[in-house]
Design a protein around this motif. Structure first.
Motif, mmCIF file in Angstrom:
data_model
loop_
_atom_site.group_PDB
_atom_site.id
_atom_site.type_symbol
_atom_site.label_atom_id
_atom_site.label_comp_id
_atom_site.label_asym_id
_atom_site.label_seq_id
_atom_site.Cartn_x
_atom_site.Cartn_y
_atom_site.Cartn_z
ATOM 1 N N ALA A 24 0.935 -1.184 -0.048
ATOM 2 C CA ALA A 24 -0.028 0.159 0.188
ATOM 3 C C ALA A 24 0.831 1.433 0.063
ATOM 4 N N LEU A 27 4.644 4.961 -4.193
ATOM 5 C CA LEU A 27 4.996 6.257 -4.621
ATOM 6 C C LEU A 27 3.599 7.075 -4.567
ATOM 7 N N ASN A 29 1.636 7.397 -2.137
ATOM 8 C CA ASN A 29 1.720 8.080 -0.616
ATOM 9 C C ASN A 29 2.553 9.292 -0.942
ATOM 10 N N ILE A 100 1.602 -2.940 -14.477
ATOM 11 C CA ILE A 100 1.938 -1.963 -13.454
ATOM 12 C C ILE A 100 3.700 -2.274 -12.942
ATOM 13 N N TYR A 104 6.696 0.520 -13.074
ATOM 14 C CA TYR A 104 7.086 0.883 -11.922
ATOM 15 C C TYR A 104 8.652 0.649 -11.656
ATOM 16 N N SER A 234 -3.916 4.097 -3.471
ATOM 17 C CA SER A 234 -3.101 4.050 -2.385
ATOM 18 C C SER A 234 -3.137 2.693 -1.502
ATOM 19 N N SER A 236 -4.000 0.066 -2.794
ATOM 20 C CA SER A 236 -3.818 -1.214 -3.895
ATOM 21 C C SER A 236 -5.028 -2.073 -3.880
ATOM 22 N N SER A 336 6.404 -1.848 -2.946
ATOM 23 C CA SER A 336 5.135 -1.971 -3.516
ATOM 24 C C SER A 336 5.376 -3.007 -4.750
ATOM 25 N N THR A 340 3.428 -6.659 -6.779
ATOM 26 C CA THR A 340 2.755 -6.714 -8.283
ATOM 27 C C THR A 340 3.074 -7.946 -9.016
HETATM 28 N N1 PHE Z 1 -0.465 1.372 -3.365
HETATM 29 C C1 PHE Z 1 0.708 1.678 -4.232
HETATM 30 C C2 PHE Z 1 1.149 3.335 -4.143
HETATM 31 O O1 PHE Z 1 0.320 4.178 -3.067
HETATM 32 C C3 PHE Z 1 0.722 1.847 -5.597
HETATM 33 C C4 PHE Z 1 0.668 0.514 -5.883
HETATM 34 C C5 PHE Z 1 -0.167 0.068 -7.262
HETATM 35 C C6 PHE Z 1 1.300 -0.607 -5.604
HETATM 36 C C7 PHE Z 1 -0.423 -1.100 -7.705
HETATM 37 C C8 PHE Z 1 1.219 -1.866 -5.940
HETATM 38 C C9 PHE Z 1 0.213 -1.936 -7.102
HETATM 39 O O2 PHE Z 1 1.970 3.848 -4.415
#
Ligand code: PHE
Length: 498
Positions: A24, A27, A29, A100, A104, A234, A236, A336, A340
């Protein structure tokens, strides 16, 4: 089956919670939330934000966890059990989440480069030009695809090696252990950075600007959309990550209480990040005489342009704060990105009978190879398109899909007794069913259509073309996984725990 279960099981509830927080806290956040809070009414944003957490974040996570826990299997395997013709939908989310991962990894690579540069402020006097021209050599023409940038490729590959090193081990040995170290470390470093930022002259200017509530915005639909969008990203949600993580738990988990802890930790972190970002912007505003409103931005612009600019005027302290800041972004991104790969990996293990270790190795190689498209001069532009597609279209669709399949077809009612019998805190009941069956799917569908219209109206022709290509790629690869014959005899016998 026995062997596979061992390799894909958390050693303790703590590993599960920390890995989920790691997923969660990312990036979103650090670079998205502060801006979202600021540009949607400041202090007034807390009302839609809290509503979004209570109405969507927590109830939805409880649902996703509950169903994942029940099946103790990968997402497509469970969807097949819920409805024998729907395997395709089961592969859609894990494949989207893997997409993603690929982009990422590019951001992680850029951040790694900045972490090194920060020791010498190697971005020079003009961070804007450095980022766009010197480093990314950005080109908005497709011919940029032919221009390969080795330094970015190397930085990204280092990230992939780290990911492989952690992920190919058994779950608890790799992700479990790493989360127990990195997630607390991330919080501690963040406290240090924010603590320092708050003491900077001008910090209060930034904070006043951030929290100055604009109550009139509460009647605007956009700020409600922004709050729900932020929470989906945020936490996920709707990506089959929470589902997969819950399916890895052993038999004694209190899923409701876990959900609350995760949502709380995530909000704590992002609000903390907002304090840090705006203290620093306040400081910069005082030094440069530029209004905070003209400095504030989000995304790569905040991390790779505004922050280096601030470090340039910060003097000696920048040599401590700079590396710490880029390290925080790296760790947040790493914990994070590790989440994924899990849904697709577990799905492949389940259907094709491969071991965890081998599956991870294959996925890392494929992901790394595909990610090289972002190490070209067109990479930055492309990353923007994919990001918009994922955020505005794919993720919200995932939430709607899960609501329909889990709450309606699987029937969320079936989970209530089990969830409540384990819960030491709140209990779920009728209100929860109303939320996951009616309020959420309807509300998210409205936001989803809004986002779709937005992409169509504001996107350039090139962006729209690419969006169609990305969508096709997603749909076709999902189809391939669905059509390929299963190799694991257990693909069709899925037990239920609840
Ligand atoms: N939740 C993560 C964040 O806040 C984003 C994220 C998205 C992580 C998808 C994993 C999968 O940045």
């Amino acid at each position: 089956m026995e062997i596979m279960a061992d390799k894909n099981e958390w050693g303790s509830n703590l590993s599960f919670i920390l890995a989920m927080i790691g997923s969660a806290v990312g990036l979103g956040n650090i670079w998205r939330y502060p801006y979202v809070l600021y540009s949607n009414g400041g202090g007034a944003f807390y009302i839609p934000y809290i509503v979004a957490i209570l109405l969507m974040g927590i109830p939805f996570l409880i649902l996703e966890y509950g169903v994942g826990y029940n099946f103790k299997s990968s997402f497509p395997k469970a969807i097949r059990k819920i409805h024998s013709n729907w395997e395709y939908l089961g592969w859609l989310l894990p494949v989207a989440v893997f997409m993603i991962m690929i982009y990422y990894s590019a951001i992680l690579g850029w951040d790694g480069i900045y972490m090194i540069l920060s020791f010498t402020k190697g971005w020079g006097a003009n961070p804007d030009t450095f980022f766009a021209t010197t480093l990314l050599q950005s080109s908005d023409s497709m011919s940029g695809l032919a221009h390969f940038i080795p330094i970015i490729a190397v930085a990204m590959l280092i990230g992939w090696v780290i990911i492989w090193f952690i992920s190919h081990r058994d779950l608890e040995e790799g992700l479990g252990k790493v989360s127990k170290v990195l997630v607390p470390a991330l919080f501690i470093i963040m406290v240090i950075i924010v603590g320092f930022s708050l003491t900077l002259p001008g910090a209060s200017i930034g904070l006043a600007e951030l929290f100055n509530p604009d109550w009139s915005l509460l009647t605007h639909f956009e700020i409600w959309m922004a709050a729900f969008g932020q929470i989906v990203f945020s936490l996920s949600l709707g990506m089959s990550i929470a589902f997969t993580y819950a399916s890895y738990t052993s038999d004694d988990a209190d899923l409701i209480t876990n959900t609350i802890s995760i949502a709380l930790a995530n909000s704590l972190f992002e609000n903390f990040a907002a304090l840090g970002v705006f203290s620093i912007l306040g400081y910069m505003s005082l030094q440069s005489g530029t209004a905070v409103a003209d400095l504030v931005t989000q995304g790569t612009g905040l991390v790779f342009v505004v922050y280096p600019t601030v470090f340039n005027v910060l003097g000696q302290w920048a040599y401590v704060l700079g590396p710490l800041f880029f390290l925080t972004v790296y760790l947040a991104g790493l914990t994070s990105i590790l989440s994924t790969i899990e849904p697709l990996s577990f799905s492949i293990q389940n259907k094709f009978g491969l071991t965890r270790s081998r599956t991870m190795t294959i996925l890392v190689i494929v992901g790394a190879a595909m990610s090289m498209i972002y190490a070209t001069a067109y990479g930055g532009e492309l990353l923007g398109f994919v990001d918009t597609f994922i955020n505005q279209i794919a993720l919200l669709f995932g939430v709607i899909l899960e609501c329909i399949i889990f709450a309606w077809i699987f029937k969320a009612e079936k989970l209530i007794d089990f969830l409540n019998s384990r819960s030491k805190t709140i209990k779920v009941g009728k209100w929860w069913l109303v939320i996951v069956k009616y309020i959420l799917p309807i509300f998210i569908s409205i936001i989803w259509i809004g986002g779709l219209i937005d992409v169509i109206n504001t996107g350039t022709m090139e962006q729209l073309n690419f969006t169609v290509v990305i969508a096709l790629l997603l749909l076709i690869s999902t189809g391939i996984f669905t059509i390929m014959p299963a190799k694991n005899p257990e693909w069709d016998d899925t037990e239920e725990r609840v």
